[in-house]
Design a protein around this motif. Structure first.
Motif, PDB file in Angstrom:
ATOM      1  N   ASP A  14      40.206  36.499  43.821  1.00  0.00           N
ATOM      2  CA  ASP A  14      41.036  35.455  44.436  1.00  0.00           C
ATOM      3  C   ASP A  14      40.213  34.287  44.998  1.00  0.00           C
ATOM      4  OD1 ASP A  14      43.096  37.140  43.878  1.00  0.00           O
ATOM      5  OD2 ASP A  14      43.485  37.742  45.954  1.00  0.00           O
ATOM      6  N   TYR A  15      38.896  34.468  45.086  1.00  0.00           N
ATOM      7  CA  TYR A  15      38.053  33.457  45.740  1.00  0.00           C
ATOM      8  C   TYR A  15      37.161  32.682  44.770  1.00  0.00           C
ATOM      9  CZ  TYR A  15      39.653  36.149  49.700  1.00  0.00           C
ATOM     10  OH  TYR A  15      40.453  36.788  50.606  1.00  0.00           O
ATOM     11  N   VAL A  16      37.223  33.024  43.486  1.00  0.00           N
ATOM     12  CA  VAL A  16      36.282  32.426  42.526  1.00  0.00           C
ATOM     13  C   VAL A  16      36.420  30.899  42.490  1.00  0.00           C
ATOM     14  CG1 VAL A  16      35.648  32.294  40.083  1.00  0.00           C
ATOM     15  CG2 VAL A  16      36.093  34.521  41.128  1.00  0.00           C
ATOM     16  N   VAL A  17      37.606  30.401  42.298  1.00  0.00           N
ATOM     17  CA  VAL A  17      37.790  28.959  42.110  1.00  0.00           C
ATOM     18  C   VAL A  17      37.468  28.193  43.400  1.00  0.00           C
ATOM     19  CG1 VAL A  17      39.473  27.155  41.577  1.00  0.00           C
ATOM     20  CG2 VAL A  17      39.426  29.260  40.227  1.00  0.00           C
ATOM     21  N   SER A  18      37.982  28.650  44.527  1.00  0.00           N
ATOM     22  CA  SER A  18      37.742  27.905  45.778  1.00  0.00           C
ATOM     23  C   SER A  18      36.267  27.943  46.178  1.00  0.00           C
ATOM     24  CB  SER A  18      38.626  28.427  46.907  1.00  0.00           C
ATOM     25  OG  SER A  18      38.366  29.787  47.143  1.00  0.00           O
ATOM     26  N   PHE A  19      35.598  29.048  45.897  1.00  0.00           N
ATOM     27  CA  PHE A  19      34.174  29.125  46.261  1.00  0.00           C
ATOM     28  C   PHE A  19      33.327  28.271  45.317  1.00  0.00           C
ATOM     29  CE2 PHE A  19      33.191  32.330  49.617  1.00  0.00           C
ATOM     30  CZ  PHE A  19      34.480  32.418  50.095  1.00  0.00           C
ATOM     31  N   ALA A  20      33.737  28.173  44.063  1.00  0.00           N
ATOM     32  CA  ALA A  20      33.016  27.290  43.129  1.00  0.00           C
ATOM     33  C   ALA A  20      33.153  25.849  43.606  1.00  0.00           C
ATOM     34  CB  ALA A  20      33.565  27.450  41.717  1.00  0.00           C
ATOM     35  N   LYS A  21      34.358  25.469  43.952  1.00  0.00           N
ATOM     36  CA  LYS A  21      34.603  24.097  44.425  1.00  0.00           C
ATOM     37  C   LYS A  21      33.825  23.795  45.708  1.00  0.00           C
ATOM     38  CE  LYS A  21      39.109  23.092  42.413  1.00  0.00           C
ATOM     39  NZ  LYS A  21      40.490  23.551  42.582  1.00  0.00           N
ATOM     40  N   ALA A  22      33.649  24.803  46.547  1.00  0.00           N
ATOM     41  CA  ALA A  22      32.948  24.604  47.828  1.00  0.00           C
ATOM     42  C   ALA A  22      31.447  24.428  47.644  1.00  0.00           C
ATOM     43  CB  ALA A  22      33.227  25.790  48.745  1.00  0.00           C
ATOM     44  N   GLY A  23      30.932  24.799  46.446  1.00  0.00           N
ATOM     45  CA  GLY A  23      29.499  24.585  46.198  1.00  0.00           C
ATOM     46  C   GLY A  23      28.671  25.845  46.094  1.00  0.00           C
ATOM     47  N   THR A  24      29.318  26.967  45.797  1.00  0.00           N
ATOM     48  CA  THR A  24      28.591  28.231  45.623  1.00  0.00           C
ATOM     49  C   THR A  24      27.769  28.184  44.334  1.00  0.00           C
ATOM     50  OG1 THR A  24      30.317  29.441  46.770  1.00  0.00           O
ATOM     51  CG2 THR A  24      28.950  30.733  45.254  1.00  0.00           C
ATOM     52  N   ASP A  25      26.526  28.665  44.412  1.00  0.00           N
ATOM     53  CA  ASP A  25      25.688  28.753  43.205  1.00  0.00           C
ATOM     54  C   ASP A  25      25.700  30.170  42.630  1.00  0.00           C
ATOM     55  OD1 ASP A  25      24.439  26.030  43.120  1.00  0.00           O
ATOM     56  OD2 ASP A  25      23.850  26.621  45.137  1.00  0.00           O
ATOM     57  N   ILE A  26      25.536  31.160  43.507  1.00  0.00           N
ATOM     58  CA  ILE A  26      25.567  32.564  43.058  1.00  0.00           C
ATOM     59  C   ILE A  26      26.739  33.238  43.767  1.00  0.00           C
ATOM     60  CG2 ILE A  26      24.291  34.741  42.850  1.00  0.00           C
ATOM     61  CD1 ILE A  26      21.701  33.140  43.435  1.00  0.00           C
ATOM     62  N   PHE A  27      27.655  33.781  42.966  1.00  0.00           N
ATOM     63  CA  PHE A  27      28.844  34.453  43.510  1.00  0.00           C
ATOM     64  C   PHE A  27      28.592  35.957  43.374  1.00  0.00           C
ATOM     65  CE2 PHE A  27      33.050  36.289  43.420  1.00  0.00           C
ATOM     66  CZ  PHE A  27      33.907  35.437  44.114  1.00  0.00           C
ATOM     67  N   THR A  28      28.322  36.606  44.500  1.00  0.00           N
ATOM     68  CA  THR A  28      28.032  38.051  44.465  1.00  0.00           C
ATOM     69  C   THR A  28      29.192  38.812  45.100  1.00  0.00           C
ATOM     70  OG1 THR A  28      25.651  37.667  44.608  1.00  0.00           O
ATOM     71  CG2 THR A  28      26.438  39.860  45.225  1.00  0.00           C
ATOM     72  N   PHE A  29      29.763  39.718  44.308  1.00  0.00           N
ATOM     73  CA  PHE A  29      30.867  40.545  44.829  1.00  0.00           C
ATOM     74  C   PHE A  29      30.468  42.014  44.732  1.00  0.00           C
ATOM     75  CE2 PHE A  29      32.518  42.173  40.778  1.00  0.00           C
ATOM     76  CZ  PHE A  29      31.936  41.280  39.882  1.00  0.00           C
ATOM     77  N   HIS A  30      31.186  42.849  45.458  1.00  0.00           N
ATOM     78  CA  HIS A  30      30.867  44.281  45.467  1.00  0.00           C
ATOM     79  C   HIS A  30      31.573  45.007  44.328  1.00  0.00           C
ATOM     80  CE1 HIS A  30      28.477  45.450  49.071  1.00  0.00           C
ATOM     81  NE2 HIS A  30      28.677  44.170  49.307  1.00  0.00           N
ATOM     82  N   ILE A  31      30.826  45.834  43.622  1.00  0.00           N
ATOM     83  CA  ILE A  31      31.399  46.620  42.522  1.00  0.00           C
ATOM     84  C   ILE A  31      32.521  47.536  43.058  1.00  0.00           C
ATOM     85  CG2 ILE A  31      29.692  48.528  42.677  1.00  0.00           C
ATOM     86  CD1 ILE A  31      31.026  47.074  39.380  1.00  0.00           C
ATOM     87  N   GLU A  32      32.409  47.942  44.321  1.00  0.00           N
ATOM     88  CA  GLU A  32      33.414  48.854  44.902  1.00  0.00           C
ATOM     89  C   GLU A  32      34.772  48.169  45.043  1.00  0.00           C
ATOM     90  OE1 GLU A  32      30.588  47.911  46.485  1.00  0.00           O
ATOM     91  OE2 GLU A  32      29.292  49.671  46.498  1.00  0.00           O
ATOM     92  N   THR A  33      34.813  46.837  44.922  1.00  0.00           N
ATOM     93  CA  THR A  33      36.055  46.092  45.145  1.00  0.00           C
ATOM     94  C   THR A  33      36.709  45.619  43.850  1.00  0.00           C
ATOM     95  OG1 THR A  33      34.947  43.938  45.231  1.00  0.00           O
ATOM     96  CG2 THR A  33      35.121  45.134  47.303  1.00  0.00           C
ATOM     97  N   ALA A  34      36.085  45.919  42.693  1.00  0.00           N
ATOM     98  CA  ALA A  34      36.511  45.229  41.465  1.00  0.00           C
ATOM     99  C   ALA A  34      36.813  46.170  40.300  1.00  0.00           C
ATOM    100  CB  ALA A  34      35.432  44.222  41.060  1.00  0.00           C
ATOM    101  N   PRO A  35      38.077  46.606  40.171  1.00  0.00           N
ATOM    102  CA  PRO A  35      38.413  47.446  39.018  1.00  0.00           C
ATOM    103  C   PRO A  35      38.316  46.679  37.701  1.00  0.00           C
ATOM    104  CG  PRO A  35      40.378  47.007  40.344  1.00  0.00           C
ATOM    105  CD  PRO A  35      39.218  46.440  41.090  1.00  0.00           C
ATOM    106  N   HIS A  36      38.629  45.385  37.716  1.00  0.00           N
ATOM    107  CA  HIS A  36      38.580  44.589  36.479  1.00  0.00           C
ATOM    108  C   HIS A  36      37.308  43.758  36.469  1.00  0.00           C
ATOM    109  CE1 HIS A  36      42.607  45.939  35.772  1.00  0.00           C
ATOM    110  NE2 HIS A  36      42.949  45.513  36.974  1.00  0.00           N
ATOM    111  N   VAL A  37      36.219  44.486  36.476  1.00  0.00           N
ATOM    112  CA  VAL A  37      34.933  43.832  36.720  1.00  0.00           C
ATOM    113  C   VAL A  37      34.565  42.827  35.629  1.00  0.00           C
ATOM    114  CG1 VAL A  37      33.607  45.772  35.742  1.00  0.00           C
ATOM    115  CG2 VAL A  37      32.532  44.248  37.378  1.00  0.00           C
TER     116      VAL A  37
END
Ligand SMILES: O=C(CO)[C@@H](O)[C@H](O)COP(=O)(O)O
Ligand SMILES: [Fe+2]
Length: 214
Positions: free
Chosen positions: A73-96
């Motif tokens: 849910d945060y990919v687009v807004s974080f990209a727009k905010a200027g994120t270079d590396i988007f790191t998420f937890h594997i424990e949170t992502a069934p559709h990895v």
């Protein structure tokens, strides 16, 4: 080459801009931004609006560590905010695989984080698709915790997995990294060191960054 990514979680939030300029001038390669949602971890921090504001004051790589449920849910807004590396937890992502594709479509690098208790087998199938693995060396949620030494073996195993598959993937470690533990994680195979309290808790930020790098 060892890269240092200071965690602003230990900075003085009342003067965050200044605190980021301090690590920028002190030669840190990245800025580690810890995003917590109060669900995946029992703490709340900051989100995209703060990242967008900080983006105006530095060109350093924004290494954003999302400790949140539903990271997609945060990919687009974080990209727009200027994120270079988007790191998420594997424990949170069934559709990895889907979220990895989405991060790349939004021109960010992909990092996957693993809690100390999460095995490397969880990322076996997607290792070829990512830029960085973040091995947590504490349980996520707070700065200033004690390094968990059993993760050293996991760092070595990951390094070997990457070597055997001839991949070019960074190994980042996060939690309890200081002058004592930094040489241990580097010897095991880590090349990006996150440190919060060891940097912002010191009275000489530039020296503490150099000490970690050495
Ligand atoms: O992601 C986290 C904590 O969940 C970290 O990035 C910490 O902020 C690191 O702090 P220190 O252990 O270096 O004080
Ligand atoms: Fe972090």
């Amino acid at each position: 080459m060892i890269k240092i990514s200071p965690s602003i979680l230990s900075a003085d939030f009342s003067k965050l801009g200044e605190e980021i300029k301090n690590i920028d001038q002190a030669g840190a390669e990245m800025v580690h931004i810890d995003v917590m949602d109060g669900h995946f971890v029992p703490n709340l921090t900051i989100g995209a609006p703060v990242i967008a504001a900080l983006r105006k004051i530095t060109t350093k790589i924004f290494d954003v560590h999302l400790m949140v449920e539903n990271p997609q849910d945060y990919v687009v807004s974080f990209a727009k905010a200027g994120t270079d590396i988007f790191t998420f937890h594997i424990e949170t992502a069934p559709h990895v695989h889907r979220i990895i594709q989405n991060i790349k479509e939004n021109n960010m690098k992909v990092g996957i984080a693993l809690n100390p208790g999460t095995p490397l087998t969880t990322i076996n199938e997607i290792l070829d698709d990512i830029d960085m693995v973040l091995l947590m060396t504490v349980n996520p949620g707070f700065g200033g915790q004690k390094f968990i030494p059993s993760v050293l073996k996991k760092i070595k195993e990951l390094k070997e997995m990457i070597r055997a598959r001839n991949l070019n993937i960074d190994i980042q470690v996060d939690g309890g990294i200081n002058k004592v533990t930094a040489p241990q994680v580097v010897a095991a195979g880590a090349n990006i060191l996150v440190a919060g309290s060891a940097i912002y808790g010191s009275d000489n930020i530039a020296k503490s960054i150099e000490d970690l790098r050495k």
